[in-house]
Design an enzyme around this catalytic site. Structure first.
Site, PDB file in Angstrom:
ATOM      1  CG  HIS A 135      50.019  80.605  47.019  1.00 53.78           C
ATOM      2  ND1 HIS A 135      50.044  81.710  47.846  1.00 53.78           N
ATOM      3  CD2 HIS A 135      50.209  79.527  47.819  1.00 53.78           C
ATOM      4  CE1 HIS A 135      50.244  81.314  49.091  1.00 53.78           C
ATOM      5  NE2 HIS A 135      50.350  79.994  49.102  1.00 53.78           N
ATOM      6  NE  ARG A 195      47.680  74.715  49.428  1.00 57.95           N
ATOM      7  CZ  ARG A 195      48.621  75.651  49.366  1.00 57.95           C
ATOM      8  NH1 ARG A 195      49.861  75.329  49.041  1.00 57.95           N
ATOM      9  NH2 ARG A 195      48.327  76.930  49.604  1.00 57.95           N
ATOM     10  CB  THR A 229      54.771  80.394  57.736  1.00 58.56           C
ATOM     11  OG1 THR A 229      53.645  79.651  57.238  1.00 58.56           O
ATOM     12  CG2 THR A 229      54.818  81.746  57.048  1.00 58.56           C
ATOM     13  CG  HIS A 353      88.571  61.195  51.659  1.00 54.54           C
ATOM     14  ND1 HIS A 353      87.280  61.643  51.799  1.00 54.54           N
ATOM     15  CD2 HIS A 353      89.049  61.084  52.924  1.00 54.54           C
ATOM     16  CE1 HIS A 353      86.989  61.798  53.072  1.00 54.54           C
ATOM     17  NE2 HIS A 353      88.056  61.470  53.780  1.00 54.54           N
TER      18      HIS A 353
END
Length: 474
Positions: A135, A195, A229, A353
Site C-alpha cells: 500500500h 489498484r 476513511t 431458547h
C-alpha cells in the site's frame, strides 16, 4: 428502469452447558462447562431469502457469491495502537492467513521504513498462494520502490475530499488525476497489478470521484477503491455510491470501511450487493482508531448470504486460531461477544431458547458453529433454566425420571439460583441428590447450606412449586 430491492439469500444451518467461570471475561475459557449433545438437524440449502422476492437486476449486480478478500492485518492492522509485528510474527500471520484462504495479503508500504521494506521482500519470497500487495502513496518515488520488492500488486491511495486536499497533501483534482495516471502506467509496465483508491471517498465530491475513477479505468487500472476513511458512511450511502460507480467503470471495485460508527460489516455487505468485488478486512478488525471490517465478522455475514461459497473457499475452522494468534500479538482479549469465536457466540441460557435448541439448533442460530469448528452451549445452572434443559442434563448423567420429576428438580435448581449464583457442579449435585432421594424415599438435603440459605431455599422452593401446581410458567 427500476432496480428492485436486493434479495438476501440465507444460509442453512450441533449442545453444551455452562456456568461462568471466574475468568469468563478474560480469556473465554469454557472449563466447567458441560456439553449437551443434541440430534443433528439437517440444514436445507437455500439460495435466497424466503422472506424476500426475486430481484433479478440487483442479483445481476451483486457479488455476494463471488467476492474476494484483501486481508490487511499486516498493513491496516499494523496501524492499530497496540500493534508491533516483528518479521517472524509477520511471516507467521501471513502464513496463517494464506492457509485460511484469503485472496490477497496487503502489507505496509516498503517506504515506511527499512524494516518494512525488508519484511515485504521476505513475505514475497514465501511462495504463498495469496497475492501479496503493498500500500503506497500516489507518488512515483513510492511506486519505484514498491515494484522492486517482488509484490504481485500495488495499492495506490490519495485523499480526494476537500478536507484532505486542503489539510493533508494540498493538491487539486487535476494534479491527482495526472499523478494517478503516471503511477498506474508505470506499475502496469512492470507487469504488476494495480489498484487506485481515493481516500475519504464518502466526503469527496461525487463528480470529482467519478471523473478520477473513469480516467484511471481508461488507462487500465485493475481495481478502483472506495475508502470510508473516517467511518461516516451508512449502508444506504455505500450501496448508492457503489451502484453508481459500477455503471461508470468496467474494472473491479475494492472497498475499505472503517468502523467508527459501527457499520463496517454492513457496509461491506451492501457494497457487494451493489457490485463491489473486493473487501478489505483485518483480523479482529484491528486498525487505525476503531479499525475496519473484521475478517470473522465478514465471514459470519457472508455465511448467511452464501454458505456453500464461503465454505468452499475458506478454511473456516482456522478462524479462531488466527484470531488467537493476532490477539496475543497485539495483547488484547477476544471480546466475549465476538462474531463466531466469542465465548458467548453460541451460548443459550433462557429456558425457551434451550428447549428449542435441544430440539433443533436452527431455531435460535443462523450459523452452525460446527462450520467454524466451534461448539454450542446450553447454560442450565441459572434461575432462567427450563425443565427441558435439566431433563437433557439429567439424561446425560444417565439419571432417568418422569417429566413431573424433572420439573420438580428444575424448581429446586431455580430456587437455589434465586438465592445465590450456582455453578454447574451445584446443579449436577442437586440433580443427583434429588434422584437419590427419589430412589431411597428419603428427603436428604440437596446441598450443604447455611441455616439462612436453607430457610431462603425452602421459601423459594415452596413458591415455585405452588406456581408450578397452578400451571404458571416458572
Amino acid at each position: 428502469m427500476v432496480l428492485l430491492p436486493p434479495s438476501l439469500p440465507v444460509c442453512q444451518l450441533k449442545v453444551t452447558a455452562p456456568e461462568f467461570p471466574s475468568n469468563f471475561y478474560l480469556d473465554g475459557d469454557h472449563s466447567g462447562f458441560v456439553g449437551i449433545e443434541t440430534r443433528q438437524n439437517p440444514h436445507p440449502s437455500a439460495s435466497r431469502n424466503p422472506y424476500g422476492h426475486d430481484a433479478g437486476v440487483t442479483d445481476f449486480l451483486s457479488n455476494v457469491s463471488r467476492f474476494q478478500i484483501i486481508e490487511s492485518t499486516l498493513r491496516e492492522g499494523e496501524q492499530f495502537a497496540n500493534a508491533f509485528f516483528d518479521t517472524a510474527k509477520k511471516i507467521e500471520i501471513a502464513k496463517a492467513l494464506d492457509d485460511f484462504g484469503v485472496d490477497y495479503i496487503e502489507l505496509t508500504s516498503p517506504c515506511a521504513s527499512e524494516q518494512s521494506r525488508a519484511d515485504c521482500e521476505a513475505i514475497c519470497k514465501l511462495g504463498l498462494k495469496a497475492k501479496i500487495l503493498t500500500h503506497i502513496r500516489c507518488h512515483m518515488d513510492d511506486a519505484r520502490i514498491a515494484v522492486e520488492t517482488g509484490v504481485d500488486g500495488v495499492d495506490v491511495v490519495i485523499g480526494t475530499s476537500s478536507y484532505l486536499r486542503e489539510h493533508s497533501h494540498g493538491k487539486d483534482m487535476t494534479y491527482i488525476k495526472n499523478a494517478a495516471i503516471e503511477v498506474i502506467e508505470f506499475v502496469k509496465s512492470k507487469g504488476i497489478e494495480i489498484r487506485f483508491s481515493s481516500e475519504d471517498s464518502f466526503r469527496s465530491d461525487l463528480v470529482d470521484l467519478l471523473s478520477i475513477y473513469s480516467a484511471v479505468d481508461k488507462v487500465g487500472v485493475n481495481r478502483v477503491g472506495i475508502a470510508d476513511t473516517v467511518g461516516c458512511a451508512s449502508p444506504r450511502q455505500v450501496y448508492e455510491l457503489v451502484r453508481v460507480l459500477r455503471g461508470v467503470v468496467g474494472c473491479d471495485i475494492e472497498t475499505h470501511f472503517h468502523n467508527d460508527t459501527g457499520c463496517a460489516i454492513a457496509n461491506a455487505f451492501c457494497a457487494l450487493e451493489a457490485g463491489a468485488t473486493h473487501i478489505d478486512t483485518s483480523v479482529l478488525g484491528i486498525g487505525e482508531r476503531n479499525g475496519i471490517t473484521p475478517l470473522g465478522g465478514l465471514m459470519a455475514r457472508m455465511m448467511v448470504a452464501d454458505r456453500e461459497y464461503v465454505k468452499s473457499k475458506y478454511k473456516l475452522e482456522k478462524l479462531k486460531e488466527i484470531e488467537d494468534l493476532v490477539a496475543e500479538a497485539v495483547e488484547v482479549n477476544i471480546p466475549f461477544n465476538n462474531y463466531i469465536t466469542g465465548f458467548c457466540a453460541f451460548t443459550h441460557k433462557a429456558g425457551i431458547h434451550a428447549k428449542a435448541i435441544l430440539n433443533n439448533p436452527s431455531t435460535y442460530e443462523i450459523i452452525n458453529p460446527a462450520d467454524f469448528g466451534m461448539s454450542r452451549y446450553v447454560h442450565f445452572a441459572s434461575r432462567l433454566t427450563g425443565w427441558n434443559a435439566i431433563k437433557s442434563r439429567a439424561q446425560q448423567l444417565k439419571l432417568e425420571m418422569t417429566d413431573t420429576q424433572y420439573k420438580e428438580c428444575t424448581a429446586k435448581i431455580k430456587a437455589m439460583a434465586d438465592i445465590r449464583p450456582i455453578a454447574v457442579d451445584d446443579a449436577d449435585s442437586i440433580i443427583r441428590a434429588y434422584h437419590r432421594n427419589l430412589k431411597s424415599g428419603e428427603n436428604k438435603p440437596l446441598l450443604d447450606l447455611t441455616a439462612e440459605e436453607q430457610a431462603a431455599f425452602a421459601a423459594k422452593e415452596k413458591e415455585l412449586l405452588e406456581a408450578q401446581a397452578a400451571g404458571l410458567p416458572v
